[in-house]
Design an enzyme around this catalytic site. Structure first.
Site, PDB file in Angstrom:
ATOM      1  CE  LYS A   1      -7.266  31.486 -30.417  1.00  0.00           C
ATOM      2  NZ  LYS A   1      -7.376  32.200 -32.031  1.00  0.00           N
TER       3      LYS A   1
ATOM      4  CB  SER B   1      -4.535  34.589 -29.970  1.00  0.00           C
ATOM      5  OG  SER B   1      -5.107  34.832 -31.082  1.00  0.00           O
TER       6      SER B   1
ATOM      7  CB  SER C   1      -4.575  33.878 -34.150  1.00  0.00           C
ATOM      8  OG  SER C   1      -3.801  34.760 -33.331  1.00  0.00           O
TER       9      SER C   1
HETATM   10  N1  GLN Z   1      -0.811  38.575 -33.061  1.00  0.00           N
HETATM   11  C1  GLN Z   1      -2.075  39.292 -33.876  1.00  0.00           C
HETATM   12  C2  GLN Z   1      -2.947  40.299 -32.336  1.00  0.00           C
HETATM   13  O1  GLN Z   1      -2.026  40.372 -31.809  1.00  0.00           O
HETATM   14  C3  GLN Z   1      -2.836  39.069 -34.297  1.00  0.00           C
HETATM   15  C4  GLN Z   1      -3.677  38.169 -32.749  1.00  0.00           C
HETATM   16  C5  GLN Z   1      -4.800  36.982 -34.483  1.00  0.00           C
HETATM   17  O2  GLN Z   1      -4.611  36.244 -35.161  1.00  0.00           O
HETATM   18  N2  GLN Z   1      -5.583  36.182 -33.771  1.00  0.00           N
HETATM   19  O3  GLN Z   1      -3.733  40.678 -32.848  1.00  0.00           O
END
Ligand code: GLN
Length: 454
Positions: A60, A135, A159
């Protein structure tokens, strides 16, 4: 097989599929092929017995990789080439994996669809009109599309697990402190964890094994023994006690997701486990609590992107103040700005008690719900997401609906416990995930259950 064949196959597959899937932001091709050649020379030696020897992996793009561009899918880091490796990268080098490239994500890991990348939209390999989740959407899509067998993602509020569910692969968020965050670009430091995304539970266990452990560079990494996760994959779950929170099968969760969990529970019962309905009464405050805390921490963490030290710098500034302002307003995307503003507001002197402090108190209650249940049960089970993958563009303009997607994953980060998503059926050709949540530092039991179910 030779390592160079594995690496060739990975790039061949990327060539074949990635203009459609768009999982990768950068490839590490020259370096990877050279490493593969070097490892081929070592085949037959003791080193080549390492379980991940020569395995292709995608990373990532918020995990810093020495000399390999790391952008967090943000314009503000468009030209950032790190001068050091994250701790997990050092561990992967010792395990002799091969970094194939860097994977797309929501900018600074803020999002649930990978539509917030400043550079490209990743598509779900199961249906190119749908999102891969986020994400870590690139990390899940690349594994699902067969471009790499392994990837790393990060999980602050879901995410890793949510994209794993949407893409039909296995994604683990380890216990907070299990994996070093050194070199993971910080979003919300009290929640962020790096974890593995793979096709099988066994692969996942091997990869977590390789990246776990205390690290002097991360004071929040825990000095707790790392057990042999693969040894835990016995297939035996007789007598295991499962808790199923009624909130995880109630309002806001689709009938399909509910049914898929109920049939998974039947399978687990068939293997000798028992389950009971329980309640996580404070989990309804999870999303609100998370967005206050995560945004507050983000507003502070992202202060370092000022156009002075690294990354993008506006060409239009006449003085220092303008340099900061213009760099940040030109460099950050909409969602990142929204979080910085929300977080700055929640932390400001006049509102701190009403928002940030309140959210911390709510977090304590949410964590206590989990601790109480996990004292009596081995694991907690529910769906990973309320629905399967949604269409690209469908909710991108509606942040609250997007935030609600994480309703079942967020409480796990707030509690700091480990959680995995494993594939659990399909609706209209799109995968669903089963979420298995365990006690602090008990990834072994989570893996054991996931493996028995798989
Ligand atoms: N979707 C969540 C957010 O937008 C989680 C994101 C994540 O786990 N990095 O913060």
């Amino acid at each position: 097989v030779k390592v160079s064949e594995l690496v060739d196959e990975s790039y061949r597959r990327i060539q074949e599929t990635d203009d459609k899937v768009q999982a990768f932001l950068a490839l590490n091709e020259e370096e990877a092929r050279q490493q593969a050649k070097d490892l081929d020379e070592k085949i037959g030696t003791e080193e080549s017995q390492q379980v991940l020897f020569g395995m292709p992996i995608g990373i990532k793009d918020n995990i810093v990789t020495k000399g390999l561009r790391t952008t967090c899918a943000s314009k503000i880091l468009e030209n950032f080439d790190p001068i050091y490796d994250a701790t997990v990268m050092g561990k992967l080098h010792s395990a002799n994996t091969i970094t194939i490239g860097k994977l797309n994500m929501d900018e600074f890991a803020m999002g649930s669809s990978t539509e917030n990348s400043a550079f490209q939209i990743t598509h779900n390999p199961w249906n190119l009109n749908t999102v891969p989740g986020g994400s870590s959407g690139g990390s899940a899509a690349a594994v699902a599309a067969g471009e790499v067998p392994f990837s790393l993602g990060s999980d602050t509020g879901g995410s890793i697990r949510q994209p794993a569910a949407f893409c039909g692969v296995v994604g683990m968020k380890p216990t907070y402190g299990r994996v070093s965050r050194f070199g993971l670009v910080a979003f919300a430091s009290s929640l962020d964890q790096i974890g593995p995304i793979t096709r099988t539970v066994e692969d996942n266990a091997y990869l977590l094994q390789a990246i776990s452990g205390v690290d002097p560079h991360d004071s929040t990494s825990a000095n707790v023994e790392v057990p042999n996760y693969v040894q835990a994959l016995t297939g035996d779950i007789k007598g295991l006690k499962i808790a199923v929170p009624k909130e995880y099968l109630g309002e806001g969760v689709s009938e399909e997701a509910r049914q898929s969990v109920l049939s998974a529970l039947k399978v687990l019962e068939g293997l000798g486990a028992t389950w009971e309905e329980v309640s996580l009464p404070h989990s309804k405050y999870g999303v609100a609590t998370y967005y206050l805390l995560a945004s507050s921490e983000a507003s502070s963490n992202l202060a370092r992107f000022d156009g002075v030290r690294y990354g993008y710098r506006t060409p239009n500034a006449k003085n220092l103040e303008e340099l900061y302002k213009k760099t940040r307003s030109e460099g950050f995307g909409e969602e990142v700005k929204r979080r910085i503003m929300l977080g700055t507001f929640a932390l400001s002197a006049g509102y701190y008690d009403a928002y940030y402090k309140k959210a911390q108190q709510a977090r304590t209650l949410i964590k206590k719900d989990f601790d109480d249940i996990l004292e009596k049960y081995d694991v907690i089970i529910g769906p990973t997401t309320p629905t399967p993958a949604f269409k690209i563009g469908e909710i991108v303009d509606d942040p609250l609906t997007m935030y609600a997607n994480d309703i079942l994953t967020i409480p796990v980060n707030l509690a700091g416990v480990p959680g995995i998503s494993v594939p659990c059926g399909f609706v209209n050709g799109l995968p669903l995930g089963l979420q298995i949540i365990g006690k602090h530092f008990d990834e072994s039991t989570v893996y054991r259950v996931a493996h028995a179910f798989e």
